[in-house]
Design an enzyme around this catalytic site. Structure first.
Site: not given
Length: 708
Positions: A19, A22, A400
Site C-alpha cells: 500500500c 507502506c 502540422d
C-alpha cells in the site's frame, strides 16, 4: 569517499509492496541507512532507486514490516503464481472468519460475556490480526501513527471495553480488504509486467561462422538474429535477408501486420508471422524501443499528477486532525458532560478507524497507473500523470501538415498532355530527367513511372543540368527537354491561356504542378500532391464531436495547398507559409486565447511548437527517438486514430479520480456524522474505510476497459 557514494546508483524491483502508506514508511526506513544519500520509490511500478550504498539485506530489513522482497532490476525472475486462496495470509483470513462465525454461534447460545465466546472471538482476532498487531504495536512504541497503528489501537480498545465481537469483525474485514486491495493493485501493475514479458529473453544468433543461442544481454550490435516463422524478435534491428509480415501490435498498437523487406527496421517484441528473416542487431537490449517504452511508462507512473499532489498535501494534515478529533471525542464528554467512558471511548475508536486516509491517498495513483498502462498497450506512450490529466482539458488541437494530416510522401495525381504524345511518353521523358534530381517531387514521378511499367532502358537522359529553384533540363532521344515549375516556362515561352487555367485549377486544389516541354512548346504537365491520410477527416470530425472547440493546421506550405487540405479534412482554420518560429508564436497566441492547446507533429521540425504547447503529441514514436524524447505523448503507430482515444482515456481518468476523491471523503464524512447519535459501530467504521479503499481501486481498474 563521499563523492563515490553520491555517484553510486542501484535500481531494484520490489515484491510484496502492498500500500501507499507502506511505501512511504519503507522509503523513510531506507533514508535512515547512514550510507544512503537519496531514495526514489516508484509505487506504481514497484521499483526502487537507491543513491548511495546499501546491501539488498539492509533494504529488505527496512521493508521487513511489510514482507518486501528486493531483487536487482535486471535479474530474471520466474514469478510463482500462487492462487488467491492459497496465499498464507489469505488462509489466515479465512480461518479468522470460521472462528468469527463460531463466536457468533456461541454468543447467541451462551451469551456475549461467556468465557467460551470471548476465547473464540480472541482466537479470531489473533489469527486474523497477528501480522497487523506485530507492525501496529511496533509503530506504537515509536509513535508512528499509520493505518495499522490506528487499527491496533481500535482493536485493543474494543477488547478492553468488552467489545470482543466488534474487534473480531474489524480484524476480519481489515484482513479481507488488505488481501483484495493487494490483488487489485497487482492487477493494475500487470500492465507493466506484460510489457516486460513481450520480448524473448534468448535468441538464435549468427556471429561470424557460428550459430548459437544467447541471452539477450550477451547479444552485440552487428550480430545477425535468425528469426523463424511464428517467433518473436528479441532485439531491434534491420532486415538483411528475407521478407515477412510482422505483427507490431505490442509496440505500436497496430492490429494489421506490416510487410518488412531488406533494409526495413524491426522492433524487439514484435511477431514474425510468415517467412524466415535475418536481422542485423542495431541496438543493445537496454536501448531497444520496448526498453525505452517500459522505462518511460514506469517513470510516467512515478510522476505525481496535479490531483495526486493535492491529495498528498491534504492527507498530510488530515491524519493528525483525525487523531485529535478521536481523542477529544473519547475524553471530553466523560470528563465534562458526564458521559460513560466505555461509550465515548468506543466512539473515539470508531473515529480512528473511519478516519484512515487509505482510500483518499490511493484514489489518484491507482487510476494514473492503470490508464498509462492501458495506453501503452494500445500504442500510446504518455510520459506522465500531468500530461494524462492535461490531455483531458484540451480546447484546441493544432496539427502540422506533412506527415501528420498527410502521408508525407508526394504522389502523382494527374498527367495532362498538350500535343500528340501519349501519357506514358510524357512520364518516361520526365522520369529520365528526374532520376538525376534529389527533389522529393522527382521520387514521386519515378515511382509513378515504375508503377506503369516504364523502364529506364526505354528513356535515357544526357547532359543533365539542374536549374536552381525552377527545375531541370536534359537531352532525351536527341531533344533538349525542360521540366519545372510554371515560372521556368514563363521565361522561355508564352504559356497558352488553357495551360494557365489548368495550372491555376490544380494549384487551387493544393497540388504542385510541373510542366514538361522544350524551348518552343509545352508538351504536358504533371500534378503532384502529398496525399491526405485516409483517417484525417474522420479523426477531425471525431475530435469536434467529443467537444474540441477548434482544430487548426500550421504549415510551411503555400496558402492554396494549405486551404485545399484544410477544406478536405474539415479543419476549423488553416495558417500557411509559417516558419518554425511562426508556429511557436501561433501556439503561444492560442494558449492565451483558449488556455489548453495541443500540438501534433512529427517531433523533428516541430520541436519548439511541441514544447510550447500544453501537451506536445508526436506522430510515429516507434523508431523515432526524437519523437519519444521531445513530446509529452507519442502515438507509436503513426496513427491519428489514437488521438481521440487518448483524449477520451484522459477524460475518463479525470472523471474517475474525481469520483474516487469525492467518494473517499464523502463516505468518511457520512460515517463521522453517524458518530454524533452513536449509530456508527466499529465494524461499520472499518467497512466504511476499507470498503471505500476497495471501491476506489475497483473503480480505477475500469480504465483497463477503455477502448479505441
Amino acid at each position: 569517499m563521499g563523492e563515490a557514494l553520491e555517484d553510486s546508483k542501484q535500481t531494484y524491483r520490489l515484491q510484496g509492496l502492498s500500500c501507499t502508506n507502506c511505501a512511504a514508511k519503507f522509503e523513510k526506513n531506507i533514508r535512515e541507512i547512514q550510507t544512503v544519500n537519496d531514495v526514489q520509490l516508484n509505487f506504481g511500478a514497484s521499483k526502487l532507486t537507491v543513491i548511495g550504498e546499501a546491501t539488498v539485506e539492509q533494504i529488505e530489513e527496512a521493508g521487513a514490516f511489510d514482507g518486501i522482497k528486493v531483487l536487482p532490476e535486471h535479474q530474471r525472475i520466474e514469478e510463482i503464481k500462487i492462487p488467491f486462496w492459497k496465499k498464507a495470509e489469505n488462509k489466515n483470513t479465512m480461518t479468522s472468519l470460521v472462528f468469527l462465525i463460531f463466536g457468533y454461534v456461541s454468543m447467541y447460545s451462551l451469551g456475549d460475556n461467556h468465557l467460551t465466546t470471548i476465547l473464540i472471538f480472541a482466537l479470531s482476532i489473533l489469527i486474523g490480526g497477528f501480522d497487523l498487531f506485530k507492525v501496529g504495536l511496533k509503530n506504537l512504541t515509536k509513535l508512528q501513527f499509520d493505518m495499522k497503528t490506528l487499527m491496533t489501537i481500535a482493536i485493543i480498545g474494543a477488547a478492553i471495553i468488552g467489545e470482543w465481537s466488534e474487534g473480531a469483525v474489524v480484524v476480519f474485514l481489515f484482513a479481507l480488504s488488505e488481501a483484495l486491495e493487494s490483488y487489485s493493485m497487482d492487477k493494475a501493475r500487470r500492465s507493466i509486467r506484460s510489457l516486460m514479458e513481450i520480448a524473448p529473453k534468448r535468441a538464435f544468433v549468427r556471429r561470424g561462422d557460428q550459430e548459437m543461442e544467447l541471452d539477450v544481454e550477451d547479444i552485440l550490435v552487428e550480430d545477425i538474429l535468425i528469426i523463424k516463422p511464428g517467433q518473436k524478435l528479441a532485439m531491434d534491428g534491420e532486415v538483411v535477408q528475407g521478407q515477412s509480415s510482422i505483427n507490431q501490435a505490442a509496440i505500436t498498437g497496430e492490429s494489421i501486420p506490416v510487410l518488412k523487406t531488406v533494409g526495413d527496421e524491426v522492433f524487439a517484441g514484435t511477431l514474425n508471422e510468415e517467412g524466415s528473416l535475418e536481422v542485423k542487431v542495431t541496438k543493445r537490449v537496454e536501448d531497444t524501443t520496448i526498453s525505452k517504452i517500459i522505462h518511460l511508462v514506469e517513470e510516467a507512473q512515478a510522476e505525481r499528477a496535479p490531483s495526486q499532489a493535492f491529495v498528498d498535501k491534504f492527507a498530510k494534515y488530515y491524519t493528525p486532525a483525525i487523531i485529535a478529533i478521536a481523542l477529544l471525542i473519547a475524553i471530553v464528554p466523560p470528563l465534562f458532560m458526564g458521559g460513560a467512558w466505555s461509550e465515548w471511548i468506543y466512539r473515539g475508536l470508531a473515529v480512528l478507524v473511519v478516519g484512515c486516509p487509505c482510500a483518499l491517498v490511493i484514489s489518484t495513483p491507482v487510476a494514473i497507473v492503470t490508464a498509462i498502462g492501458n495506453a501503452a498497450k494500445k500504442g500510446v506512450l504518455i510520459k506522465g500523470g500531468i500530461h494524462l490529466e492535461e490531455a483531458g482539458r484540451l480546447k484546441v488541437i493544432a496539427f502540422d501538415k506533412t506527415g501528420t494530416l498527410t502521408k508525407g510522401t508526394p504522389e502523382v495525381t494527374e498527367i495532362k498532355v498538350f500535343n500528340n504524345m501519349d501519357e506514358s511518353e510524357v512520364l518516361g521523358i520526365s522520369m529520365a530527367i528526374e532520376r538525376f534530381s534529389q527533389h522529393p517531387l522527382a521520387s514521386a514521378i519515378i515511382r509513378k513511372a515504375e508503377e506503369k511499367g516504364i523502364s529506364l532502358n526505354d528513356y535515357s537522359a544526357e547532359d543533365f543540368q539542374s536549374i536552381t529553384g525552377k527545375g531541370a533540363r536534359a537531352t532525351v532521344k536527341d531533344t533538349m527537354y525542360y521540366i519545372g515549375n510554371p515560372k521556368l516556362f514563363n521565361e522561355m515561352v508564352s504559356l497558352p491561356s488553357s495551360v494557365q487555367e489548368e495550372v491555376k485549377t490544380l494549384q487551387n486544389q493544393g497540388k504542385t504542378v510541373m510542366l514538361l516541354g522544350t524551348k518552343q512548346d509545352i508538351i504536358g504537365l504533371i500534378a503532384v500532391a502529398d496525399q491526405v491520410r485516409d483517417s484525417s477527416s474522420k479523426v477531425i470530425r471525431k475530435l469536434l464531436d467529443i467537444g474540441i472547440q477548434k482544430t487548426i493546421m500550421l504549415t510551411g506550405d503555400n496558402q492554396a495547398t494549405g486551404q485545399a487540405i484544410g477544406k478536405q479534412v474539415g479543419l476549423s482554420e488553416v495558417k500557411a507559409e509559417l516558419l518554425p518560429q511562426d508556429k511557436l508564436e501561433t501556439i503561444k497566441s492560442l494558449k492565451e486565447q483558449y488556455g489548453k492547446v495541443a500540438m501534433v507533429g512529427d517531433g523533428v521540425n516541430d520541436a519548439p511548437a511541441l514544447s510550447a504547447a500544453t501537451v506536445g503529441i508526436a506522430m510515429g514514436g516507434a523508431g523515432t527517438d526524437t519523437a519519444i524524447e521531445t513530446a509529452d505523448i507519442a502515438l507509436m503507430a503513426d496513427d491519428l486514430n489514437k488521438l481521440p482515444y487518448t483524449i477520451q482515456l484522459s477524460r475518463r481518468t479525470l472523471g474517475i479520480i474525481m469520483q474516487n476523491i469525492t467518494f473517499a471523503l464523502g463516505l468518511k464524512l457520512l460515517a463521522l456524522i453517524l458518530i454524533v447519535p452513536g449509530w456508527l459501530t466499529l465494524w461499520m467504521a472499518i467497512f466504511a474505510d476499507m470498503g471505500a479503499t476497495l471501491i476506489v481501486v475497483i473503480n480505477s481498474l475500469r480504465l483497463i476497459r477503455v477502448k479505441e
